[in-house]
Design an enzyme around this catalytic site. Structure first.
Site, PDB file in Angstrom:
ATOM      1  NE  ARG A 153      -3.444  -2.259   2.893  1.00  0.00           N
ATOM      2  CZ  ARG A 153      -3.128  -3.381   3.537  1.00  0.00           C
ATOM      3  NH1 ARG A 153      -1.905  -3.510   4.065  1.00  0.00           N
ATOM      4  NH2 ARG A 153      -3.999  -4.361   3.660  1.00  0.00           N
ATOM      5  CE  LYS A 176      -5.907  -1.029   5.251  1.00  0.00           C
ATOM      6  NZ  LYS A 176      -7.221  -1.305   4.599  1.00  0.00           N
ATOM      7  CG  HIS A 244      -4.895   0.604  -3.706  1.00  0.00           C
ATOM      8  ND1 HIS A 244      -4.274   0.254  -2.532  1.00  0.00           N
ATOM      9  CD2 HIS A 244      -5.903  -0.291  -3.885  1.00  0.00           C
ATOM     10  CE1 HIS A 244      -4.884  -0.799  -2.001  1.00  0.00           C
ATOM     11  NE2 HIS A 244      -5.876  -1.155  -2.812  1.00  0.00           N
ATOM     12  NE  ARG A 247      -2.793  -3.770  -1.036  1.00  0.00           N
ATOM     13  CZ  ARG A 247      -2.317  -4.605  -0.113  1.00  0.00           C
ATOM     14  NH1 ARG A 247      -1.012  -4.805  -0.020  1.00  0.00           N
ATOM     15  NH2 ARG A 247      -3.128  -5.239   0.702  1.00  0.00           N
ATOM     16  CG  HIS A 270      -5.729  -9.043   2.118  1.00  0.00           C
ATOM     17  ND1 HIS A 270      -6.016  -9.542   0.856  1.00  0.00           N
ATOM     18  CD2 HIS A 270      -5.613  -7.696   1.967  1.00  0.00           C
ATOM     19  CE1 HIS A 270      -6.062  -8.550  -0.012  1.00  0.00           C
ATOM     20  NE2 HIS A 270      -5.822  -7.425   0.636  1.00  0.00           N
ATOM     21  CE1 TYR A 279      -6.283  -8.657  -3.900  1.00  0.00           C
ATOM     22  CE2 TYR A 279      -6.373  -7.573  -6.039  1.00  0.00           C
ATOM     23  CZ  TYR A 279      -6.169  -7.514  -4.674  1.00  0.00           C
ATOM     24  OH  TYR A 279      -5.868  -6.323  -4.088  1.00  0.00           O
TER      25      TYR A 279
END
Length: 298
Positions: A153, A176, A244, A247, A270, A279
């Site tokens: 990211r 994150k 983005h 990515r 994730h 995806y």
């Protein structure tokens, strides 16, 4: 062998102008010089005479279309053709010759889908070519290649500290929820980051940001997004071509090459597999799009 006017050696003079007056990066100078030399060589054969500023002033849209058609016949894609046209416009402006009105080639706009690998590289190159300083060009190239080559990211990339250097085959990334993951670094990405670090005019302290803004502070993501927005317009790429999207392209291309969903989940950082499974939908959509365009009964 190229034939120029005796009074003006245009392409080399153009290259010197880019390096000295426009302070373009060596990469940009080489690319634009090559484009100028290709145009001059084409026009010599097309018109059958020496090429000087006066001759360039007679260039028509039909001549320019013929040049681009010849380049297309050599295998030039849409993104590269748009870059070639941008270089030619700069060359004609330098020579004092008007550029015929000609719309650049456009890449079909459709969403959601990733950009192709060659488009990702063309995007990074174009952003670098438009940079005001050589070290900023190296920074932008390294950053965008990192987003595409490692699936980061933009916030993760900009949070990397100087302590990330020296680089190895992998990179520790904090994502994150402050979760750290390890991502592999392609040799090309590692080389680009190391080249940027060598050119950086500010001290690279371990606790300071790796990627710096023009005045030495932390690089603002808005600066990157604006540069990408300008480059995608020049290349004729869709509006969803953002930092983005690199990515997004990383993930889709890995999945298309047989990557395991669980491994991809770890690489992307994730929290749940459901976030990664999107995806597979994108990949299926690509296959359906190819089928519809290729099958005679579709």
């Amino acid at each position: 062998m190229l034939i120029y006017s005796e009074s003006v050696n245009l392409p080399p003079a153009f290259a010197a102008h880019l390096a000295r007056d426009k302070r373009r990066s060596p990469h940009t100078v080489r690319a634009y010089l090559a484009s100028a030399e290709r145009l001059v060589a084409f026009l010599q054969n097309h018109w059958g005479g020496a090429i000087d500023a006066g001759a360039l002033g007679r260039l028509s849209a039909a001549d320019l279309r013929a040049f681009l058609a010849a380049r297309r016949a050599e295998g030039l894609g849409n993104a590269s053709a748009a870059r070639e046209l941008a270089a030619i416009r700069a060359f004609l402006k330098f020579a004092g010759a008007p550029c015929p009105p000609l719309k650049g080639p456009a890449v079909k706009k459709g969403v959601p889908r990733p950009i192709a690998p060659h488009e990702a590289v063309a995007l990074a190159d174009t952003v670098a070519e438009d940079a005001a300083e050589p070290w900023i060009a190296a920074r932008d190239l390294a950053l965008l290649l990192l987003l595409y080559g490692a699936g980061l990211r933009i916030g993760e990339a900009l949070a990397l500290p100087g302590a990330a250097l020296p680089l190895g085959e992998t990179l520790a990334v904090t994502g994150k929820r402050a979760k750290t993951r390890i991502v592999p670094l392609l040799p090309q990405v590692r080389a680009a980051i190391e080249d940027y670090a060598r050119r950086l005019p500010y001290p690279l302290k371990p606790d300071a940001p790796l990627f710096r803004g023009a005045k030495g502070g932390a690089l603002n993501p808005g600066v990157v997004r604006r540069a990408v927005r300008q480059a995608r317009r020049a290349l004729g790429l869709g509006e969803r071509t953002t930092p983005h999207a690199l990515r997004h392209s990383f993930a889709t291309h890995l999945l298309g090459r047989g990557a395991d969903l669980r491994a991809l989940q770890e690489l992307l950082g994730h929290a749940s597999l459901s976030s990664t499974q999107i995806y597979t939908q994108v990949d299926a959509a690509q296959l359906l799009d190819i089928y519809r365009h290729a099958h005679p009964r579709a």
